[in-house]
Design an enzyme around this catalytic site. Structure first.
Site, PDB file in Angstrom:
ATOM      1  N   ASP A  58      13.106 -23.844 -15.583  1.00  0.00           N
ATOM      2  CA  ASP A  58      13.176 -23.644 -16.594  1.00  0.00           C
ATOM      3  C   ASP A  58      13.908 -24.383 -17.720  1.00  0.00           C
ATOM      4  O   ASP A  58      15.227 -23.897 -17.999  1.00  0.00           O
ATOM      5  CB  ASP A  58      12.972 -21.703 -17.440  1.00  0.00           C
ATOM      6  N   TYR A  88      17.811 -31.731 -12.395  1.00  0.00           N
ATOM      7  CA  TYR A  88      17.932 -32.164 -10.392  1.00  0.00           C
ATOM      8  C   TYR A  88      16.655 -32.832 -10.895  1.00  0.00           C
ATOM      9  O   TYR A  88      15.293 -32.806 -11.893  1.00  0.00           O
ATOM     10  CB  TYR A  88      16.480 -30.754  -9.814  1.00  0.00           C
ATOM     11  N   CYS A 122      26.429  13.790 -29.605  1.00  0.00           N
ATOM     12  CA  CYS A 122      26.281  13.786 -27.944  1.00  0.00           C
ATOM     13  C   CYS A 122      25.082  14.039 -28.012  1.00  0.00           C
ATOM     14  O   CYS A 122      24.662  15.166 -28.540  1.00  0.00           O
ATOM     15  CB  CYS A 122      27.287  14.310 -26.510  1.00  0.00           C
TER      16      CYS A 122
END
Length: 681
Positions: free
Chosen positions: A119, A229, A415
């Site tokens: 990619d 590559y 919380c």
């Protein structure tokens, strides 16, 4: 549908896909995930195949990508850099294989050169007489952008090939084709540095690679961790004898001095290819680069030539892609979950969408900073990504689709589970609940830590027993452990009367502890054994620790600003104080610690490191004994280390100590030290 409506739909698709191509290839700012583009592209292909008279010469199906950027010199490719057709499911690859058999009029089993589909950005690199003379992007397949100076900065691409053309090491003129990409390590390191410097991070590795190559100043490209590559050849001069298969030719390219993906392999027939696809899919999460599928090429070069090309792609190759990792969906709501360490995480509740092989309805938003960075609101259309087994996440917002009634996301100030105060310390991205001993979301983890070997060390109170006690509502906090009866415990699964009585006895025996172990058992963030021991030795009583202010706390060895703030937040929470008082009321006790004078701390100011296996005593006991003599016990060797205690099978710490000239003690040396100063071990 009428011809007019079909023509209109084709026109709409051509316009939309052309816009997406421009955003992706020219502006480097894609606005939709690949899956959305592929879906529209395939719809257009199907309509053009069914109604060839309506084919638009400007259709994206007739070219590979976007036009070259004006700011770069244009390069005409001598051999077109074509794209690949896609297979999305197994049946489509099987159909591709059948087309090959039909065209060649054979039923033979072919070899395929199988590659991961990287990619990044496709490039062409031309060498003449072994010297790199030109590099170009693919562009629209016929014309690309001259990015020679930028490609020269990529460390994995040689400026000169290995050997010489006179000796037949490489062709006099050769064009190497491959993918420029960012390794994941390089991508994360770059973004970490950008964060530290206050500069703009990269959105993802693919865009980062493309943007890095499209810099007018090659110094900018040189600063980017680009990699390459090779996956094929373009022009090759006639005097050089190339191998007969694609994979062997890649090995020739490797011998020229260019890197080739190590995952490339040869597979036979449909079964072999499907095995490769399955294996590389399973390895995907462990690779150091992003891939979005596989590329499968008929290996025999003569067969490639016989099969030939269609307008935009070779007939002998196909991209067999993984299930989409990015999709469009809508953010319906945001819920806030409390983790076992008190971390409050916003969870996106999205309209269910199939992505990465599964249907996703939840995604992480990480923290308040991420919500602010994305600029996301409830009701937004978003791009969601799922990579391997990683929790799906929202990566961007499609602002053009924001509805008028979109709502701001409000982060909780208390919380969501226990209504206790929350804290977000300077330098931290995570908001946390401060009621570690009381909060229901943290209850199991807090109790397991409390009973662990280094804390109260309650024999027989394993994780599964704790789970059952909490699930059966027999305990709400660690204090409740000490009022459990044999009858209550024996009612649990696989707990008979004898085992239950043993646990009651173990709990009773554990009541006598030390102040340092008690502090450690409370699970205060970043208060480990050594820090707890230092606090106990310094303040002598729990009351003194609870009443200590910031300035007093940071005078203690190993207690910096962060740990001091954790301690202050913990002891300010009334729920935590209630649990501590209940523990004391239920019989938890420890002896008074008489603070040692400096004269009784002969190792004060010295830093020790322990490594390897100790035979005569445990690592924890050794650490505690050193701390009792005033020493600081660190976890790693540095120039500030005064002594390393090396047990059996010592490894890298011993090597580093020797390199730094740090004195090394044996276990026997340490025991003699303890004996000298009257420490009982």
């Amino acid at each position: 549908m009428s011809t007019d409506s079909i023509s209109q739909r084709i026109s709409e698709l051509v316009t939309t896909l052309s816009d997406y191509n421009y955003q992706y290839y020219v502006l480097d700012t894609p606005t939709v995930p690949d899956a959305e583009y592929d879906r529209l592209f395939r719809e257009l292909q199907a309509l053009e195949a069914q109604y060839p008279d309506l084919l638009n010469p400007q259709s994206p199906t007739q070219k590979v990508g976007g036009a070259a950027l004006d700011k770069f010199e244009q390069v005409s490719h001598e051999v077109p850099m074509l794209s690949l057709d896609n297979a999305m499911v197994e049946d489509e690859f099987v159909a591709f294989h059948k087309r090959i058999n039909d065209r060649l009029k054979t039923d033979q089993i072919f070899e395929f050169c199988c590659e991961p589909k990287l990619d990044g950005l496709a490039v062409s690199i031309l060498y003449e007489d072994g010297k790199l003379v030109r590099a170009a992007t693919r562009g629209d397949g016929a014309v690309g952008e001259n990015i020679t100076e930028n490609v020269k900065t990529i460390k994995s691409i040689p400026l000169s090939l290995i050997g010489s053309s006179d000796n037949g090491n490489y062709p006099q003129r050769v064009e190497i084709r491959g993918e420029v990409f960012l390794s994941l390590d390089g991508f994360h390191a770059f973004n970490q540095k950008a964060k530290e410097n206050g500069t703009k991070p990269m959105v993802n590795p693919r865009n980062g690679a493309a943007g890095s190559l499209r810099q007018l100043d090659s110094k900018i490209s040189a600063a980017r961790p680009l990699a390459f590559y090779a996956y094929g050849l373009g022009v090759v001069s006639d005097e050089f004898e190339l191998a007969d298969t694609h994979c062997e030719r890649l090995q020739q390219v490797k011998s020229f001095g260019l890197p080739v993906c190590p995952e490339i392999t040869v597979a036979k027939g449909i079964e072999g290819v499907l095995d490769f696809y399955k294996n590389i899919s399973e390895k995907r999460a462990s690779l150091n680069y992003e891939i979005d599928g596989t590329v499968l090429k008929v290996n025999d070069i003569d067969l490639q030539a016989e099969l030939g090309f269609v307008a935009r792609a070779p007939r002998w190759a196909i991209a067999y892609k993984f299930p989409a990792q990015e999709e469009l969906t809508v953010l319906n709501d945001v819920e806030f979950q409390v983790g076992r360490t008190g971390a409050i995480t916003p969870v996106a509740k999205v309209q269910p969408v199939f992505v990465g092989g599964v249907t996703v309805s939840n995604a992480t938003l990480h923290n308040a900073e991420e919500i602010e960075r994305l600029g996301i609101m409830i009701g937004d259309t978003v791009i969601i990504r799922r990579a391997g087994d990683v929790i799906p996440q929202i990566v961007s917002v499609v602002l053009d689709k924001r509805p008028d009634d979109a709502r701001v996301i409000q982060f909780p100030t208390s919380c969501p589970v226990c209504d206790s105060k929350v804290e977000k310390l300077e330098g931290e991205a995570v908001t946390r609940c401060t009621a570690g001993l009381f909060c229901g979301a943290q209850r199991k983890q807090a109790i397991k830590h409390f009973a662990s070997r280094k804390a109260f060390d309650v024999d027989g109170l394993g994780d599964k027993i704790v789970d059952q006690l909490v699930d059966e509502n027999l305990i709400q906090s660690p204090a409740d452990l000490f009022v459990l009866t044999q009858e209550q415990i024996s009612s649990l699964e696989r707990m008979g009367p004898k085992s239950a009585q043993n646990l009651v006895t173990a709990l009773e025996d554990s009541k006598a502890t030390t102040l340092s172990k008690f502090l450690y058992s409370l699970g205060i963030r970043e208060v480990g054994e050594a820090t707890a021991l230092n606090l106990a030795n310094h303040f002598q009583t729990l009351e003194n620790i609870q009443q200590a202010d910031f300035d007093s706390l940071i005078t203690v060895s190993d207690v910096g600003a962060i740990v001091a703030n954790h301690l202050l937040s913990f002891f300010k929470e009334s729920h935590n104080i209630d649990v501590i008082n209940q523990l004391v009321d239920n019989g938890i006790n420890w002896p008074f610690i008489e603070k040692k004078a400096e004269s009784e701390q002969p190792l004060l100011g010295l830093t020790y490191v322990l490594t390897g296996s100790l035979n005569e005593m445990g690592r924890i006991e050794a650490k505690n004994a050193l701390v009792s003599l005033g020493a600081k016990v660190a976890g790693s060797v540095s120039a500030k280390t005064d002594f390393l205690v090396a047990g059996e099978k010592s490894g890298s710490k011993l090597t580093k100590a020797q390199d730094l000239g740090v004195p090394v003690l044996t276990e026997q040396d340490m025991l003699e030290l303890f004996k000298k100063y009257g420490v009982n071990v």
